[in-house]
Scaffold this motif. Structure first.
Motif, PDB file in Angstrom:
ATOM      1  N   ILE A 115      -3.259 -17.363  -7.236  1.00  0.00           N
ATOM      2  CA  ILE A 115      -4.235 -16.384  -6.739  1.00  0.00           C
ATOM      3  C   ILE A 115      -5.647 -16.967  -6.826  1.00  0.00           C
ATOM      4  O   ILE A 115      -6.456 -16.852  -5.897  1.00  0.00           O
ATOM      5  CB  ILE A 115      -4.161 -15.077  -7.553  1.00  0.00           C
ATOM      6  N   THR A 116      -5.939 -17.630  -7.946  1.00  0.00           N
ATOM      7  CA  THR A 116      -7.255 -18.249  -8.120  1.00  0.00           C
ATOM      8  C   THR A 116      -7.499 -19.324  -7.071  1.00  0.00           C
ATOM      9  O   THR A 116      -8.584 -19.419  -6.485  1.00  0.00           O
ATOM     10  CB  THR A 116      -7.372 -18.855  -9.527  1.00  0.00           C
ATOM     11  N   GLU A 117      -6.474 -20.133  -6.805  1.00  0.00           N
ATOM     12  CA  GLU A 117      -6.617 -21.197  -5.820  1.00  0.00           C
ATOM     13  C   GLU A 117      -6.773 -20.626  -4.418  1.00  0.00           C
ATOM     14  O   GLU A 117      -7.555 -21.137  -3.612  1.00  0.00           O
ATOM     15  CB  GLU A 117      -5.409 -22.139  -5.880  1.00  0.00           C
ATOM     16  N   ALA A 118      -6.040 -19.550  -4.122  1.00  0.00           N
ATOM     17  CA  ALA A 118      -6.176 -18.904  -2.810  1.00  0.00           C
ATOM     18  C   ALA A 118      -7.603 -18.436  -2.584  1.00  0.00           C
ATOM     19  O   ALA A 118      -8.183 -18.618  -1.511  1.00  0.00           O
ATOM     20  CB  ALA A 118      -5.205 -17.733  -2.696  1.00  0.00           C
ATOM     21  N   GLY A 119      -8.209 -17.836  -3.617  1.00  0.00           N
ATOM     22  CA  GLY A 119      -9.586 -17.373  -3.504  1.00  0.00           C
ATOM     23  C   GLY A 119     -10.588 -18.495  -3.376  1.00  0.00           C
ATOM     24  O   GLY A 119     -11.673 -18.309  -2.819  1.00  0.00           O
ATOM     25  N   LYS A 120     -10.226 -19.672  -3.862  1.00  0.00           N
ATOM     26  CA  LYS A 120     -11.102 -20.834  -3.747  1.00  0.00           C
ATOM     27  C   LYS A 120     -11.254 -21.274  -2.293  1.00  0.00           C
ATOM     28  O   LYS A 120     -12.319 -21.701  -1.866  1.00  0.00           O
ATOM     29  CB  LYS A 120     -10.530 -21.980  -4.582  1.00  0.00           C
ATOM     30  N   TYR A 121     -10.161 -21.151  -1.517  1.00  0.00           N
ATOM     31  CA  TYR A 121     -10.169 -21.653  -0.145  1.00  0.00           C
ATOM     32  C   TYR A 121     -10.357 -20.552   0.900  1.00  0.00           C
ATOM     33  O   TYR A 121     -10.857 -20.809   1.995  1.00  0.00           O
ATOM     34  CB  TYR A 121      -8.857 -22.381   0.151  1.00  0.00           C
ATOM     35  N   ALA A 122      -9.939 -19.327   0.601  1.00  0.00           N
ATOM     36  CA  ALA A 122      -9.978 -18.247   1.598  1.00  0.00           C
ATOM     37  C   ALA A 122     -11.311 -17.514   1.571  1.00  0.00           C
ATOM     38  O   ALA A 122     -11.967 -17.403   0.530  1.00  0.00           O
ATOM     39  CB  ALA A 122      -8.846 -17.264   1.349  1.00  0.00           C
ATOM     40  N   ASP A 123     -11.720 -16.992   2.728  1.00  0.00           N
ATOM     41  CA  ASP A 123     -12.875 -16.097   2.798  1.00  0.00           C
ATOM     42  C   ASP A 123     -12.481 -14.698   2.373  1.00  0.00           C
ATOM     43  O   ASP A 123     -13.256 -13.986   1.740  1.00  0.00           O
ATOM     44  CB  ASP A 123     -13.422 -16.063   4.228  1.00  0.00           C
ATOM     45  N   ARG A 124     -11.288 -14.295   2.744  1.00  0.00           N
ATOM     46  CA  ARG A 124     -10.808 -12.959   2.391  1.00  0.00           C
ATOM     47  C   ARG A 124      -9.347 -13.041   1.996  1.00  0.00           C
ATOM     48  O   ARG A 124      -8.568 -13.810   2.558  1.00  0.00           O
ATOM     49  CB  ARG A 124     -10.996 -11.990   3.557  1.00  0.00           C
ATOM     50  N   LEU A 125      -8.971 -12.206   1.015  1.00  0.00           N
ATOM     51  CA  LEU A 125      -7.580 -12.053   0.599  1.00  0.00           C
ATOM     52  C   LEU A 125      -7.173 -10.608   0.830  1.00  0.00           C
ATOM     53  O   LEU A 125      -7.999  -9.697   0.754  1.00  0.00           O
ATOM     54  CB  LEU A 125      -7.411 -12.398  -0.882  1.00  0.00           C
ATOM     55  N   SER A 126      -5.904 -10.400   1.126  1.00  0.00           N
ATOM     56  CA  SER A 126      -5.437  -9.026   1.293  1.00  0.00           C
ATOM     57  C   SER A 126      -4.017  -8.905   0.783  1.00  0.00           C
ATOM     58  O   SER A 126      -3.259  -9.873   0.751  1.00  0.00           O
ATOM     59  CB  SER A 126      -5.520  -8.585   2.759  1.00  0.00           C
ATOM     60  N   ILE A 127      -3.685  -7.706   0.377  1.00  0.00           N
ATOM     61  CA  ILE A 127      -2.325  -7.384  -0.035  1.00  0.00           C
ATOM     62  C   ILE A 127      -2.043  -5.971   0.455  1.00  0.00           C
ATOM     63  O   ILE A 127      -2.809  -5.045   0.167  1.00  0.00           O
ATOM     64  CB  ILE A 127      -2.156  -7.506  -1.561  1.00  0.00           C
ATOM     65  N   ASN A 128      -0.992  -5.789   1.212  1.00  0.00           N
ATOM     66  CA  ASN A 128      -0.732  -4.496   1.840  1.00  0.00           C
ATOM     67  C   ASN A 128      -0.013  -3.553   0.890  1.00  0.00           C
ATOM     68  O   ASN A 128       1.042  -3.887   0.343  1.00  0.00           O
ATOM     69  CB  ASN A 128       0.108  -4.681   3.106  1.00  0.00           C
ATOM     70  N   ILE A 129      -0.591  -2.356   0.734  1.00  0.00           N
ATOM     71  CA  ILE A 129       0.043  -1.343  -0.095  1.00  0.00           C
ATOM     72  C   ILE A 129       1.205  -0.685   0.651  1.00  0.00           C
ATOM     73  O   ILE A 129       2.055  -0.040   0.062  1.00  0.00           O
ATOM     74  CB  ILE A 129      -0.988  -0.299  -0.562  1.00  0.00           C
ATOM     75  N   GLU A 130       1.214  -0.837   1.975  1.00  0.00           N
ATOM     76  CA  GLU A 130       2.302  -0.405   2.870  1.00  0.00           C
ATOM     77  C   GLU A 130       2.399   1.106   3.040  1.00  0.00           C
ATOM     78  O   GLU A 130       2.219   1.625   4.131  1.00  0.00           O
ATOM     79  CB  GLU A 130       3.666  -0.948   2.409  1.00  0.00           C
ATOM     80  N   MET A 131       2.708   1.838   1.965  1.00  0.00           N
ATOM     81  CA  MET A 131       2.922   3.280   2.054  1.00  0.00           C
ATOM     82  C   MET A 131       1.934   4.031   1.171  1.00  0.00           C
ATOM     83  O   MET A 131       1.564   3.544   0.099  1.00  0.00           O
ATOM     84  CB  MET A 131       4.347   3.632   1.608  1.00  0.00           C
ATOM     85  N   PRO A 132       1.512   5.221   1.588  1.00  0.00           N
ATOM     86  CA  PRO A 132       0.551   5.973   0.783  1.00  0.00           C
ATOM     87  C   PRO A 132       1.135   6.545  -0.506  1.00  0.00           C
ATOM     88  O   PRO A 132       0.395   6.901  -1.413  1.00  0.00           O
ATOM     89  CB  PRO A 132       0.097   7.100   1.724  1.00  0.00           C
ATOM     90  N   GLU A 133       2.465   6.647  -0.596  1.00  0.00           N
ATOM     91  CA  GLU A 133       3.101   7.209  -1.785  1.00  0.00           C
ATOM     92  C   GLU A 133       4.151   6.250  -2.337  1.00  0.00           C
ATOM     93  O   GLU A 133       4.881   5.604  -1.579  1.00  0.00           O
ATOM     94  CB  GLU A 133       3.760   8.549  -1.458  1.00  0.00           C
ATOM     95  N   GLU A 134       4.248   6.163  -3.663  1.00  0.00           N
ATOM     96  CA  GLU A 134       5.209   5.274  -4.303  1.00  0.00           C
ATOM     97  C   GLU A 134       6.637   5.635  -3.933  1.00  0.00           C
ATOM     98  O   GLU A 134       7.480   4.749  -3.752  1.00  0.00           O
ATOM     99  CB  GLU A 134       5.035   5.312  -5.820  1.00  0.00           C
TER     100      GLU A 134
END
Length: 414
Positions: free
Chosen positions: A155-174
């Motif tokens: 994750i740290t390395e991804a942030g070193k090279y990327a301008d933006r990171l994202s992770i999809n929560i997909e659904m509003p409810e668990e």
């Protein structure tokens, strides 16, 4: 499989992810001779728009559409009968560089199906960004999808090279995520969002201290993190969706929550709806999201238990104004900025122009067009130097019909 066929499959497989708008990063330009590419406005194929209206062109692909997971709403799920393909790291790098040199793109949006494990997949995604930045000195925009529960070092390395990171929560409810995507863990997604926020906060503090430090602060995803929710694949109301968004903004300081209307897929599960929700619903959610983020509205003012769904025929700000007619008409030559932001038809820029103009003169009806304010929508709710709306007109039960967009009155969803 040749590269062109892979591109056809993996670009098409990436089209359902809406969270690829590029904005908010640092400006870089290859004209200084230090590298290839740029994050400045340019020409190319349009893929998304930044909040300031700039058109951003991105190569938007998956590393692979093969996936270990069997999310029912996903066309790339393990049980889906679709053609599969996988890029090598070098192929994605070559495509990005070649497309940039042809002036087709300004950056890369890279996601992937889960292959082998979260760590292995994240390693492959990060390797593409590392090679672009370090070997090819690519300075264009890079947005990487983060894999939940991937190793912290990745994750740290991804942030070193990327301008933006994202992770999809997909659904509003668990509960919905557990039902439709049993291999995904809502808590793992939230944990990863929390880790990203912590690293973003650390980078921000380091940049503040950077002015006096001799060593430059480590870079970490300067354009922040985003997420996406699928709308209409479950029974969640707009109130539930917006409540989840408000929580995400507050807890993780997201740059954006994207809303993606569910699209029926081949060989769909019976657990999914047979048809897609109206695209207007997605549009209204974006408008409501904007009201919460930039106009000072609380979610309870937009939707509540009595009215959990946003109206499709009028925008949410107009709906609020019609429910609170006692607050109008508003004298725009005297009202505060907070009050002006609640007038239908007034955007943030229009309000700033009004505040600036009224320092020197009283605003009249003829001035509205020069201030880029839609007269017909705003006039029933405001008082001007030469205009005062009749109380009867404001109280009229037909006012809502008069203010509806003509396309909506005719049955079109625009």
């Amino acid at each position: 499989m040749n590269l062109q066929r892979k591109l056809e499959i993996l670009a098409d497989a990436a089209k359902y992810d809406a969270s690829c708008a590029s904005s908010g990063t640092e400006l870089r330009d290859s004209r200084d001779g230090k590298g290839l590419g740029s994050t400045a406005p340019g020409m190319g194929i349009c893929h998304s728009y930044a909040p300031d209206g700039r058109c951003i062109s991105l190569l938007k692909v998956l590393l692979t559409n093969a996936c270990n997971y069997d999310c029912l709403y996903c066309v790339n799920r393990a049980s889906s009968n679709v053609p599969r393909a996988r890029f090598t790291i070098d192929e994605v790098v070559r495509l990005t560089i070649d497309f940039y040199r042809r002036n087709y793109i300004e950056g890369l949006f890279l996601s992937s199906g889960i292959i082998r494990s979260a760590d292995y997949t994240m390693e492959q995604v990060v390797a593409v960004a590392r090679k672009l930045r370090e070997e090819h000195r690519f300075r264009g925009y890079i947005h990487l999808k983060t894999i939940p529960d991937a190793n912290d070092a990745l994750i740290t390395e991804a942030g070193k090279y990327a301008d933006r990171l994202s992770i999809n929560i997909e659904m509003p409810e668990e509960d919905s995520l557990a039902k439709l995507a049993p291999e995904k863990d809502a808590r793992a997604i939230r944990r990863t969002m929390g880790r990203l926020r912590l690293k973003l906060d650390e980078a921000k503090e380091a940049r503040k201290a950077d002015a006096t430090a001799r060593v430059r602060a480590p870079r970490f995803a300067p354009a922040g993190q985003t997420t996406q929710m699928i709308v209409g694949a479950d029974a969640a109301s707009d109130q539930t969706i917006l409540s989840t968004s408000a929580n995400l903004y507050g807890s993780y300081r997201l740059k954006r929550v994207y809303y993606s209307a569910f699209s029926p897929i081949p060989d769909a599960s019976r657990a999914l709806p047979l048809s897609a929700p109206p695209l207007m619903r997605e549009h209204r959610l974006y408008q409501a999201d904007w009201l919460m983020r930039f106009y000072g509205f609380d979610i309870s003012e937009i939707v509540d238990a009595t009215n959990p769904m946003l109206p499709l025929d009028i925008d949410p700000k107009l709906a609020w104004a019609l429910r609170h007619r006692d607050r109008f008409p508003l004298d725009i030559n005297r009202a505060s900025r907070e009050e002006l932001l609640r007038v239908p038809g007034f955007g943030t820029k229009a309000v700033d122009r009004i505040l600036s103009a009224r320092r020197y003169t009283s605003i009249r009806a003829a001035d509205l067009s020069r201030l880029h304010v839609p007269r017909n929508k705003a006039l029933p709710f405001i008082v001007l130097a030469d205009h005062r709306q009749s109380p009867k007109a404001l109280e009229s039960m037909t006012l809502a019909e008069q203010l509806k967009p003509k396309a909506v009155q005719l049955g079109f969803g625009f």
